[in-house]
Design a protein around this motif. Structure first.
Motif, PDB file in Angstrom:
ATOM      1  N   LEU A 182       0.826  -1.208   0.000  1.00  0.00           N
ATOM      2  CA  LEU A 182       0.000   0.000   0.000  1.00  0.00           C
ATOM      3  C   LEU A 182       0.858   1.253   0.000  1.00  0.00           C
ATOM      4  CD1 LEU A 182      -2.835   1.204   0.146  1.00  0.00           C
ATOM      5  CD2 LEU A 182      -2.685   1.056   2.640  1.00  0.00           C
ATOM      6  N   GLY A 183       1.973   1.226   0.746  1.00  0.00           N
ATOM      7  CA  GLY A 183       2.865   2.385   0.773  1.00  0.00           C
ATOM      8  C   GLY A 183       3.493   2.672  -0.573  1.00  0.00           C
ATOM      9  N   LEU A 184       3.906   1.614  -1.278  1.00  0.00           N
ATOM     10  CA  LEU A 184       4.486   1.814  -2.611  1.00  0.00           C
ATOM     11  C   LEU A 184       3.458   2.391  -3.579  1.00  0.00           C
ATOM     12  CD1 LEU A 184       6.631  -1.438  -2.967  1.00  0.00           C
ATOM     13  CD2 LEU A 184       7.457   0.900  -2.638  1.00  0.00           C
ATOM     14  N   LEU A 185       2.232   1.884  -3.511  1.00  0.00           N
ATOM     15  CA  LEU A 185       1.188   2.395  -4.400  1.00  0.00           C
ATOM     16  C   LEU A 185       0.858   3.845  -4.073  1.00  0.00           C
ATOM     17  CD1 LEU A 185      -1.228  -0.688  -4.557  1.00  0.00           C
ATOM     18  CD2 LEU A 185       0.381   0.096  -6.309  1.00  0.00           C
ATOM     19  N   LEU A 186       0.698   4.153  -2.782  1.00  0.00           N
ATOM     20  CA  LEU A 186       0.405   5.529  -2.394  1.00  0.00           C
ATOM     21  C   LEU A 186       1.573   6.455  -2.716  1.00  0.00           C
ATOM     22  CD1 LEU A 186      -1.386   5.025   1.048  1.00  0.00           C
ATOM     23  CD2 LEU A 186      -2.426   5.617  -1.145  1.00  0.00           C
ATOM     24  N   GLY A 187       2.796   5.966  -2.498  1.00  0.00           N
ATOM     25  CA  GLY A 187       3.971   6.782  -2.789  1.00  0.00           C
ATOM     26  C   GLY A 187       4.101   7.093  -4.268  1.00  0.00           C
ATOM     27  N   PHE A 188       3.868   6.075  -5.093  1.00  0.00           N
ATOM     28  CA  PHE A 188       3.943   6.323  -6.539  1.00  0.00           C
ATOM     29  C   PHE A 188       2.832   7.266  -6.982  1.00  0.00           C
ATOM     30  CE2 PHE A 188       2.850   5.202 -10.940  1.00  0.00           C
ATOM     31  CZ  PHE A 188       4.052   5.487 -11.552  1.00  0.00           C
ATOM     32  N   GLY A 189       1.639   7.111  -6.388  1.00  0.00           N
ATOM     33  CA  GLY A 189       0.553   8.027  -6.725  1.00  0.00           C
ATOM     34  C   GLY A 189       0.882   9.456  -6.326  1.00  0.00           C
ATOM     35  N   ALA A 190       1.468   9.627  -5.126  1.00  0.00           N
ATOM     36  CA  ALA A 190       1.853  10.968  -4.689  1.00  0.00           C
ATOM     37  C   ALA A 190       2.948  11.542  -5.575  1.00  0.00           C
ATOM     38  CB  ALA A 190       2.317  10.924  -3.233  1.00  0.00           C
ATOM     39  N   ALA A 191       3.922  10.708  -5.975  1.00  0.00           N
ATOM     40  CA  ALA A 191       4.993  11.177  -6.851  1.00  0.00           C
ATOM     41  C   ALA A 191       4.450  11.570  -8.221  1.00  0.00           C
ATOM     42  CB  ALA A 191       6.059  10.088  -6.997  1.00  0.00           C
ATOM     43  N   LEU A 192       3.528  10.772  -8.742  1.00  0.00           N
ATOM     44  CA  LEU A 192       2.935  11.090 -10.038  1.00  0.00           C
ATOM     45  C   LEU A 192       2.127  12.380  -9.967  1.00  0.00           C
ATOM     46  CD1 LEU A 192       2.710   9.928 -12.899  1.00  0.00           C
ATOM     47  CD2 LEU A 192       0.610   8.793 -12.205  1.00  0.00           C
ATOM     48  N   LEU A 193       1.372  12.560  -8.884  1.00  0.00           N
ATOM     49  CA  LEU A 193       0.610  13.800  -8.710  1.00  0.00           C
ATOM     50  C   LEU A 193       1.542  14.996  -8.576  1.00  0.00           C
ATOM     51  CD1 LEU A 193      -2.145  15.168  -8.273  1.00  0.00           C
ATOM     52  CD2 LEU A 193      -1.880  14.693  -5.832  1.00  0.00           C
ATOM     53  N   ARG A 194       2.617  14.821  -7.809  1.00  0.00           N
ATOM     54  CA  ARG A 194       3.588  15.912  -7.655  1.00  0.00           C
ATOM     55  C   ARG A 194       4.226  16.261  -8.985  1.00  0.00           C
ATOM     56  NH1 ARG A 194       6.120  19.756  -7.337  1.00  0.00           N
ATOM     57  NH2 ARG A 194       7.698  20.412  -5.818  1.00  0.00           N
ATOM     58  N   ASP A 195       4.515  15.277  -9.797  1.00  0.00           N
ATOM     59  CA  ASP A 195       5.143  15.534 -11.091  1.00  0.00           C
ATOM     60  C   ASP A 195       4.172  16.237 -12.031  1.00  0.00           C
ATOM     61  OD1 ASP A 195       7.667  14.813 -12.707  1.00  0.00           O
ATOM     62  OD2 ASP A 195       6.045  14.195 -14.045  1.00  0.00           O
ATOM     63  N   VAL A 196       2.887  15.866 -11.965  1.00  0.00           N
ATOM     64  CA  VAL A 196       1.893  16.514 -12.824  1.00  0.00           C
ATOM     65  C   VAL A 196       1.684  17.971 -12.410  1.00  0.00           C
ATOM     66  CG1 VAL A 196      -0.541  16.491 -13.489  1.00  0.00           C
ATOM     67  CG2 VAL A 196       0.740  14.356 -13.414  1.00  0.00           C
ATOM     68  N   LEU A 197       1.671  18.221 -11.104  1.00  0.00           N
ATOM     69  CA  LEU A 197       1.441  19.579 -10.612  1.00  0.00           C
ATOM     70  C   LEU A 197       2.689  20.452 -10.706  1.00  0.00           C
ATOM     71  CD1 LEU A 197      -0.701  18.832  -7.436  1.00  0.00           C
ATOM     72  CD2 LEU A 197      -1.496  19.533  -9.703  1.00  0.00           C
ATOM     73  N   ASP A 198       3.867  19.828 -10.814  1.00  0.00           N
ATOM     74  CA  ASP A 198       5.111  20.599 -10.893  1.00  0.00           C
ATOM     75  C   ASP A 198       5.281  21.140 -12.310  1.00  0.00           C
ATOM     76  OD1 ASP A 198       7.553  21.727 -10.526  1.00  0.00           O
ATOM     77  OD2 ASP A 198       8.660  19.857 -10.304  1.00  0.00           O
ATOM     78  N   LYS A 199       5.205  22.432 -12.449  1.00  0.00           N
ATOM     79  CA  LYS A 199       5.310  23.070 -13.756  1.00  0.00           C
ATOM     80  C   LYS A 199       6.704  23.629 -14.037  1.00  0.00           C
ATOM     81  CE  LYS A 199       0.998  22.305 -14.625  1.00  0.00           C
ATOM     82  NZ  LYS A 199       0.622  21.290 -15.625  1.00  0.00           N
ATOM     83  N   SER A 200       7.655  23.386 -13.150  1.00  0.00           N
ATOM     84  CA  SER A 200       9.003  23.907 -13.366  1.00  0.00           C
ATOM     85  C   SER A 200       9.736  23.050 -14.395  1.00  0.00           C
ATOM     86  CB  SER A 200       9.789  23.929 -12.056  1.00  0.00           C
ATOM     87  OG  SER A 200       9.927  22.624 -11.541  1.00  0.00           O
ATOM     88  N   VAL A 201      10.718  23.672 -15.039  1.00  0.00           N
ATOM     89  CA  VAL A 201      11.539  22.986 -16.031  1.00  0.00           C
ATOM     90  C   VAL A 201      12.750  22.418 -15.313  1.00  0.00           C
ATOM     91  CG1 VAL A 201      12.880  23.231 -18.136  1.00  0.00           C
ATOM     92  CG2 VAL A 201      10.750  24.494 -17.868  1.00  0.00           C
ATOM     93  N   LYS A 202      12.911  21.108 -15.369  1.00  0.00           N
ATOM     94  CA  LYS A 202      14.032  20.459 -14.701  1.00  0.00           C
ATOM     95  C   LYS A 202      14.900  19.659 -15.656  1.00  0.00           C
ATOM     96  CE  LYS A 202      12.199  20.038  -9.994  1.00  0.00           C
ATOM     97  NZ  LYS A 202      11.019  20.873 -10.194  1.00  0.00           N
ATOM     98  N   SER A 203      14.393  19.317 -16.811  1.00  0.00           N
ATOM     99  CA  SER A 203      15.157  18.498 -17.739  1.00  0.00           C
ATOM    100  C   SER A 203      14.836  18.920 -19.169  1.00  0.00           C
ATOM    101  CB  SER A 203      14.835  17.012 -17.543  1.00  0.00           C
ATOM    102  OG  SER A 203      13.480  16.759 -17.878  1.00  0.00           O
ATOM    103  N   GLN A 204      15.604  18.361 -20.075  1.00  0.00           N
ATOM    104  CA  GLN A 204      15.382  18.652 -21.485  1.00  0.00           C
ATOM    105  C   GLN A 204      14.002  18.178 -21.925  1.00  0.00           C
ATOM    106  OE1 GLN A 204      18.648  17.694 -24.079  1.00  0.00           O
ATOM    107  NE2 GLN A 204      17.305  17.201 -25.792  1.00  0.00           N
ATOM    108  N   ARG A 205      13.550  17.076 -21.359  1.00  0.00           N
ATOM    109  CA  ARG A 205      12.225  16.564 -21.720  1.00  0.00           C
ATOM    110  C   ARG A 205      11.134  17.557 -21.311  1.00  0.00           C
ATOM    111  NH1 ARG A 205      10.749  11.462 -22.988  1.00  0.00           N
ATOM    112  NH2 ARG A 205      12.799  10.707 -22.335  1.00  0.00           N
ATOM    113  N   ASP A 206      11.300  18.186 -20.133  1.00  0.00           N
ATOM    114  CA  ASP A 206      10.328  19.195 -19.710  1.00  0.00           C
ATOM    115  C   ASP A 206      10.319  20.379 -20.656  1.00  0.00           C
ATOM    116  OD1 ASP A 206       9.749  17.609 -17.543  1.00  0.00           O
ATOM    117  OD2 ASP A 206      11.156  18.642 -16.215  1.00  0.00           O
ATOM    118  N   LEU A 207      11.504  20.765 -21.105  1.00  0.00           N
ATOM    119  CA  LEU A 207      11.604  21.914 -22.009  1.00  0.00           C
ATOM    120  C   LEU A 207      10.990  21.606 -23.364  1.00  0.00           C
ATOM    121  CD1 LEU A 207      12.675  24.768 -21.849  1.00  0.00           C
ATOM    122  CD2 LEU A 207      14.873  23.959 -22.693  1.00  0.00           C
TER     123      LEU A 207
END
Length: 527
Positions: A182-207
């Motif tokens: 359950l922790g891995l699933l919740l953690g991955f969900g939180a990481a995915l949500l954080r990545d979707v909400l993060d609008k900053s440019v961090k890598s070439q792929r983001d750019l």
């Protein structure tokens, strides 16, 4: 999203996944530790019917007992059975609560009833089971008996009561395993949500999600960059220095038929590293023998000459207002073809000066004399200076600071250049963290330098210089050419070998840099 995108999320946000997993595991462990221990005792009843010994009678009795056994199992939950059990066992509970502690099961195609009772201790569960063994057969006999006849159904105990010494609940292994999953699933969900909400440019792929403009290169983040901004000079074998050389190569191949010579370097916001990028790019170009001039075009917060170790009391603003000729304020950088033109006094009207005809003429004349003219301009979003300069140069390089600029900032900055028909030569991704270097295409992390190289660079930092400010409507007064690099304070980068003991530039009769490599004595844009 593709599989690679999910893998990138795991790689970038692994700390979030680990934190959520540890918290969930901790909660599962706390629940296991605080939950009351439950023990179990079990028994088994056998249901049979009485009759003659004929085969048909036995078959009928067996069929009858199998059909009734389900009904008898349900009677275990009724008060008819539980109340006598409570009285006999001495349990301090109610019939409803005791019924929830009793479970029964019927093996397939048998006349057996398996009964399990849970309790707070092995002895308590065992007392209830033994009371059931005494009460249950009598209750069934009372239901099946007829007046004057014995019950044809007999209930016997086929397995003696037995209590388990180990608790059946909670189960630590099961709870921790479930907590981990359950922790891995919740953690991955939180990481995915954080990545979707993060609008900053961090890598070439983001750019690449923001624009399809050419990305000329990525410069790695270095915590020591503020102390030693000229990485191409102080640590030429480092990863960042090689990244600037790669940027130089990409810049030279942007348009082979009509290569850009006058370039403005800007960014969307302050703090993205445009000035250090300009300085290192100029040094890397000068390394190849090209003649390069760097103009400190940020007339609001000039920093470029401070990084290079030069003074900026006289410079671009004096040239634009006609106080001094450009050759009197161009400063050489060591034994290279690099020349520097500082900002000079900070004017009250930077945009008007940078967009003036004098500025356009100055860039045109310097372009004829030098291979590259680089202008360190202010950021695009706060002020319009860089957009104005982009209209009078061959193109603009936009520096994007990883973790500093948002995707919307980059988009708006490029739109501001497009609004004035400015040519965007490409983008430079700066301050990229090591873990993000592989997130684009063709960008890898290499480092091949002696370990002591950076240590030798320690102590070479140059103190910051204060810039004079020109008050509004105040005459700048007479301008005296600044001293040469040989008269600079000890430790300045300009005081390179080969210039020590040279003539000081303090008189108006001195010829501008006579005899310097690649610069003839009569080299002046006003001749």
């Amino acid at each position: 999203m593709e599989l690679q995108d999910y893998l990138n999320v795991i790689r970038k946000r692994w700390m979030i996944i680990a934190a959520v997993t540890l918290v969930t595991l901790g909660l599962a462990a706390a629940y296991t530790a605080l939950s009351p221990r439950t023990y179990a005792a079990s028994t088994q009843f056998y249901i049979s019917t009485s009759g003659d010994d004929s085969t048909s009678s036995l078959q009928q009795g067996n069929t009858f007992s199998q059909s009734k056994v389900k009904t008898y199992a349900q009677l275990l939950q009724t008060g008819k059975v539980l109340k006598p059990v409570i009285e006999k066992s001495g349990a301090k509970t109610t019939a409803a609560k005791l019924g929830s502690q009793i479970t029964s099961s019927i093996p397939l195609e048998t006349s057996l009833i398996d009964v399990t009772v849970t309790g707070s201790s092995p002895d308590a569960a065992l007392r209830v089971v033994r009371a059931l063994e005494d009460v249950f057969p009598d209750v069934i006999a009372g239901y099946e008996s007829r007046p004057g006849k014995e019950s044809p159904v007999q209930v016997k105990v086929s397995e003696d009561a037995e209590a388990q010494t180990a608790p059946v609940s909670p189960k630590p292994t099961r709870n921790l395993a479930l907590g981990l999953v359950l922790g891995l699933l919740l953690g991955f969900g939180a990481a995915l949500l954080r990545d979707v909400l993060d609008k900053s440019v961090k890598s070439q792929r983001d750019l690449e999600t923001v624009t399809d403009r050419t990305i000329l290169g990525g410069i790695a983040y270095d915590t020591d960059a503020s102390a030693h901004p000229l990485i191409v000079q102080v640590d030429p074998r480092s990863q960042r220095a090689e990244a600037f050389r790669s940027l130089r190569t990409n810049l030279q191949f942007i348009d082979v038929a009509n290569p850009p010579k006058s370039i403005v370097v800007t960014s969307s916001l302050p703090g993205e590293g445009k000035s250090t990028t300009t300085a290192n790019l100029a040094l890397s170009l000068a390394e190849t023998g090209l003649k390069v001039v760097v103009i400190e075009g940020d007339l609001r917060r000039p920093r470029l000459l401070d990084y290079l170790g030069f003074e900026g009391s006289v410079g671009l603003t004096d040239v634009l207002v006609g106080r001094v000729e450009v050759d009197d304020v161009l400063q050489p950088f060591g034994r290279t073809g690099l020349r520097l033109l500082g900002a000079g006094p900070i004017p009250p009207n930077p945009s008007e000066l940078l967009g003036s005809a004098n500025m356009e003429q100055l860039i045109e004349d310097l372009t004829e004399r030098f291979d590259y003219v680089l202008i360190d301009a202010p950021p695009l979003l706060p002020v319009t200076d860089a957009a104005v300069l982009s209209t009078i140069v061959d193109g603009a390089l936009v520096v994007v600071g990883a973790g500093v600029a948002q995707r919307e900032h980059v988009r708006r900055a490029l739109e501001s250049l497009e609004a004035v028909n400015g040519s965007v030569l490409g983008l430079i991704l700066n301050r990229v963290k090591a873990k993000e270097l592989g997130a684009g295409y063709g960008t890898y992390e290499y480092d091949y330098r002696p370990e002591s190289e950076r240590q030798r660079a320690k102590g070479r930092s140059v103190p910051q210089q204060r810039r004079p400010v020109a008050p509004v409507d105040e005459d700048l007064g007479p301008v005296t050419p600044r001293p040469s690099a040989t008269s600079a304070r000890p430790g300045d980068v300009a005081a390179a070998p080969g210039y020590a003991g040279g003539p000081a530039r303090g008189s108006a009769t001195e010829q501008p840099y006579v005899g310097q490599p690649g610069f003839p004595a009569d080299d002046s844009i006003f001749h």
